[in-house]
Each structure stands twice: as structure tokens, then as C-alpha cells.
Design an enzyme around this catalytic site. Sequence first.
Site, PDB file in Angstrom:
ATOM      1  CG  HIS A 183      -1.806   0.971   1.176  1.00  0.00           C
ATOM      2  ND1 HIS A 183      -1.895   1.829   2.530  1.00  0.00           N
ATOM      3  CD2 HIS A 183      -2.659   1.700   0.421  1.00  0.00           C
ATOM      4  CE1 HIS A 183      -2.692   2.836   2.405  1.00  0.00           C
ATOM      5  NE2 HIS A 183      -3.112   2.772   0.983  1.00  0.00           N
ATOM      6  CG  HIS A 207      -2.975   2.779   5.936  1.00  0.00           C
ATOM      7  ND1 HIS A 207      -1.861   2.681   5.453  1.00  0.00           N
ATOM      8  CD2 HIS A 207      -3.251   4.057   6.577  1.00  0.00           C
ATOM      9  CE1 HIS A 207      -1.229   3.989   5.518  1.00  0.00           C
ATOM     10  NE2 HIS A 207      -2.096   4.834   6.072  1.00  0.00           N
TER      11      HIS A 207
END
Lengths: 87, 207, 481
Positions: free
Chosen positions: B106, B134
Site C-alpha cells: 500500500h 492501515h
Amino acid sequence: MKLGIFELICIALLIIQVLITGSILMLDPIQQQEGYALLLASDFVITAMFLYLYLNEGSEYDEEWLAIGITFFVIILLTILFLIRVF
Amino acid sequence: MPEGSKSSEVDQGRRNVLKVMVFASAFLSLAGTVDLLRVLGPAKFEIPPWPRTCVANIKNLKVKEPLFFNYPLETTPNILIKLGYKIENGVGPDGDIIAYSALCQHLGCIVRFLPSGSSESSFKDKDVIYCPCHAAYYDVAGAAKVLAGPPLYPLPMVKLEYDPATGDIYAVGMYPPVIFGKGSPGSTDVSRDLIGGKLVPSSACKS
Amino acid sequence: MKKSWFSRFVEWIDDRFGFTNTILRPVPRYSLNPIYWLGALAFLAFLLQGLTGIIMLQYYTPTPEEAYNSTIQIINTVPYGRLIESFHLYMAYAMVFLAFLHFVRGYFVGVYKKPRELMWIVGMLMGFVTLGLAFTGYLLPWTVISKSATDVSIGLVNNIPEPLGGWIRYILSGAGSDKELLSRFFALHVIVLPVGLIFLLALKMHMFEVHGISEPLSDRFMRDMISYKEDAMKLVKWFPEVFVYFLTLSLVFLSVMLSISALFPIEMPPMYSPEIASMYTPQPEWYFLWMYQILKIELFEGEGVKVALSLFGLLAVVMVFLPFIDRSNVKHPRERPLATSLGIIGVVELIILTIWGAITPGQTIRNEDAFLVLVVPAILIAIISYFVYKRIFAIKRGEVVMLYEKFLKHSYSYFDHLMYSLIISILVGIGSCSVAIIIQRISTSQFNILPLATLVITFILSSVSIFRLMYNYELFVRRMK
């Protein structure tokens, strides 16, 4: 041509410059770019020193020694940095 | 010029020496600079070969205790795990050793290993790799495919080689997708993993 | 004999190129001092930017999809690509910094007094063009940080009243799509602003040749006619003396910048995408941090943005038309208490705002904090300034003995002069880049002690050098009495 210490140091610096310029052409342009930049910087410092001496002749000797001394120091510094960073 | 200069003959001789020196020096500097013209030449896209780097010895690996190592660059960490059960693509005598890139797909945070049954994990029945930035989850046994969270691509797997004679484990390559930050996300051009940093040297394991 | 064919060769070249017969007027010897050459160094930086820019132009693609990849391609695969990218970046910082120093020096010694008022205005315009070049160039790699920062700046344009706001917005970003934004910024950065800068430079050089270098400051200097002073006023031919001087200065500057580019190669943040952008706090480059910091103060949030922008506009107008606001004939800082104090306050506030902006990314500043950090130093400087000038005027009236008379040491020599000038040139280069690197490292939370140490050492050494230069200048002046 009188071969005093001043002239010898000038010739030594010129020889250093020839060696530097020679080794620059052998460096790999991608992996050793930074080495190239540092050596080129040393080249420029030597030329600047010669130009300064040319501009400033007629002054006393002491200043010239100091100029040469400081420039040597700068060149050695740049070369040492080159050795640490790039190798 | 301040008064008190040297006599004129010495000056003239030195002046000529200096003039020649200046021109020689300037010429050498210029020659050095001219080398920059190589920048207009063809881009030599030399991809170095994959290093063969010793990662660990099977004797020192404990089950479900991850080991971090850098491969193929000093800036690309990976996580190696001995799972204790056989999985597809696992190496070693039990087929249970696997390694993935530790950079989350990510945004490149460093991931952690959460074994099954771990209280922090949202997937208590699986061994997962978890990214704390996250809350991304990757399935360790399932080629690090994304179980939850924002990443779009699985973690790249490290190509491992096991030497049965000595028990040494070597990293010899990377599978797609490309490591985070090395190319367009999800790209299969793994050769990009080898550029943009200092290559980890090939090394043999010291037994 | 070597000498004679060499001289004949040189004469042959000179007959055809006419170097010794140049239209550039001879300059007085005292102007062979780096502080008079800051503008020339900034222009040299511009030329080098053009050179490295043209090289990168061969590989760069100005579309949002390809901009980042083509930049990465230059850094990773092109021979000397990483060096040229880093050099372009640090030379951009150096150009902005040198232009700023040039401007600050001009302000403090009053170069904008008659007859150079319009030169000042042209120079200010060149400063704005330089900032424009930096602003447009920043977007081109299309990284997360640069695109977000540019978006914020374009958003600020919305506060300018129509139709001017709409017109500016159209020039900068067309209909608003990313593609148009990039291609317009690219055109501005590569052609429009450089050509504008060259035109303004030609104008300024012409005016400079007409008026000559600004006179040295001390009144005593002008009044006394002793041979040593004559020597400093003696005109020096452009070729070869001044040319060689500038060449020396440029070579030292270049070698410093090359070393910095080699030691701190550029690190690219990720490519811009809207998802990633939400994770990064937009932060402008260091030269705009001071404006951004002011905009972050609570007072200027919401509708207050228009007030802040108007204040910036007012500041720009005041600085541009300064020659018509400050109409006295006095140039020496010692005789201009108000201008000098305001100038020092301005520079100090700029530094404070920039550093503060770097360490508080994305945070709104409370009014109380803003007052404390900004107003208190200004008041302190004003108070110190008041007492210093009181003493200066007392000295002028002959009531008090000057401190440095106790420290008169060895005689002034050109070597001192030039050595310290060379040192300052090097330190300017190192200092500007250390500041930039510190701010970049701080804003990406990767703190490394090396740039901070370099900056501290640079600051100490440059303070000592400037101090010695000022001492020497005073000694120089005193020797003529």
C-alpha cells in the site's frame, strides 16, 4: 625556468589534475556518478587556485603558500569524501 | 596592487609559468566536464544479476518466529517465516519455509507476522502478515494475497533455495509483483527490484 | 620560443574575438568582492539550470502518466542522470538563495537610491520570475508532495477576486484537468519564464553598464584622496582581470554545488495518486514556507485567507516600489536606522517563519503562539536597534570612542580580502543547501545530524568571515585618514 618550491608545487598540482581527469574518464557513468562529481569538483578547485594565483601575483609569498595549502586541504577533503561515499 | 612587489624579471618568468599552468589546468577541467556529454548517449540499462545471498540456516530457525533480511537491495527488507506445516512454494525439508517482501504494497510500511490465534489479528484461524499503518492483512500460506485492507496486490515472494547438505537457505530472486516503490504498483517487471539502491552482495553461508 | 608563438596565438584569437576590446566597462578594484557578485552568481546558476534542464528535456515527458516514470528513468538509467537531477535541484535552491542574498544586500546598502530606482524594479521582477521558475519546476516530477503543494497553491488563487482570479487560474491550470495543469506549468517553466528572465536580465545589465557599480558606502572614502584609496578605486579591465575573477568565483561555486549534489543525491517521494496524496501532508518548498506558515495561523483561516493574501500583495508592492517610498539620499546602514532595523526584523522573521513552517507541517497555529513567536523577536530587535543607533549617532558626534579601535591589528591586504570573500562564497553554497536539506529532512521526519552540523559550522564561519570583512573594511577606510 627557475624550479623553486612554488613551481614544484604548481607542477605537482597539475599532475594531480591530470591524474584526476584521467581517472574521471574511466568511471562508470551510472554507478559512480557521485565519484565523478567529487573528482570534477577537485579539478575545479585546482583550476580556481591557479586562476587566483595568476590574478594575484605581485603579492607576498606567504599568501600564496596559504592559498596553496588551503586548496590542497580542500582537494584532499573532497577525495577522502569520494573514497568513503562511493567505494 | 599593494606596493613592494618583486623585481620584474622574476615576475615575468613566473607570470609565463602561471599563464601556461592556468591554460593547462583550465583545459583539463574542461576535458573533465566534457565527459558529461555521455548523458546524451544511450542509457546503458545494465541490470545487475540477482545476487545469491545467504539468509539463514535451518538449524537456527524456530517455528513461527520471523526473521528479517535485506534482499536484493540494502533498502528492501524481507520477512522469512518457518511455518511448521507444508505449504505450496515452501522450501526446506518440510516445505514450510517462505519469505515475502516486508514492504507493504500500500504505502511501504514495514509489516509484521501475526501467527494464527494471535489476539491482535482479525483472522484468528490463519497465519497472517499484518501491516500496522492501515490494517492490511496478507495470507502467509496463500502466497501473501490480500485478505483485508487497502493494498491492491499481494506481497512479492522471495525465491529461496535450500541446500539439503548443509541446511543453508539462500535468497536467489524475487517473484512478481514488483517490490513497493520500485515500479508501477502491480507491475510484473521484477528486474526493477534490482535498481535504485545498493545491491546486497552474494554471500555463502559460513557453517 | 614557447613565449612568442603563444603570444602570437593569443593575439590572433583576440583580434578576431575582441575580448580585450569589450563594451563592458572597467570596474573599480574594490568591486572584486563576492558580495558584489551575488547577482552574477545567481545568473550563473540560471545558466546551469538551463543547461541541465535541456539535458533532462531529452528524456522527460510532460504528461501526468509519464512525468514521474520519465524522471525516475533519468535518475536510474541515464548516465549521470542522478547527478544532473540532484544538481538541478540544489542549483535551484542556490539560485533562489543567491537572488535573495543579492536582494538583501541591495536593500541594506541602498542601491535603489537615485539613479538606480528602475533597476531595483527590474530586479524585483526578476526575483518574482525566479520564484515562478522554482514554483513551476517543482510540479514537473509529479510526486505526491509536489502535486499536493501545487494544488494547495492553485486553490489559494481562488481567493483573488474575479475576473483577475479566473484569468490567473486559467493561465496556470487551463480548464483544470491534470493534463492541462502539467503542460501549462511545463511551458511556463521551460520557455516563458526563462525567456522573460533573459529579457529582464539584458535590461538590467544594460542599466548596470550605464550606471556602474554602486559606490562604496563610507563618506570618508569618497572625500579622502590618498593613494591607497585610489588603488581601490582604480579601474580594472574586464578582460582578463574581472573575467578571471568571476571565473575563479564560478569554479569555486560550481565545485561546492557538485560536491553537494554528489553527497546528497536526490530521493524521490512516491508518484502522485489521489489515494496516496491523502496520506501526505502537503508542504511547499522551503522558499515558500514562510508564506505557508503565515497562512496556517488561526487568524487567517477561512475568510482570513483573503486578508493574508492581500497582505502579501501589499508587501510585494511595497518592496517593488521601495525606491519611491524611501527617498532619502543616505545609503550607509549606519545612517538609516529605520530602514536597517526594519530590514533586520524582516530577514529574521523570514528565517523564523521558514524554520517554524518546516517543523509544524499541516498544523494550524494558534494566535497566541503566532504572537509570541513573531512579535516578540521584532520588539526585541527594535529595542536593541534603538540603543545601537543611539550609540552610533553619539559616536558620529564624536562623543564616544569606537570599540574596534582597540583591536587594530595587522595591515589590510588583498589576500585577507579575497580569502574571506572566497570563504564566504563557499559558505553561501554550503549554507543554503544545508538549510534546504535540513528542512526537507525535518519535514519527512528523517532527521540526520550531518546537515544540521554543517549549517551550524557554516553559520559560525560565515559570521566570523563577515565580521572580519567588516573589520577589514573599516580598517581599510581608516587607513586613508
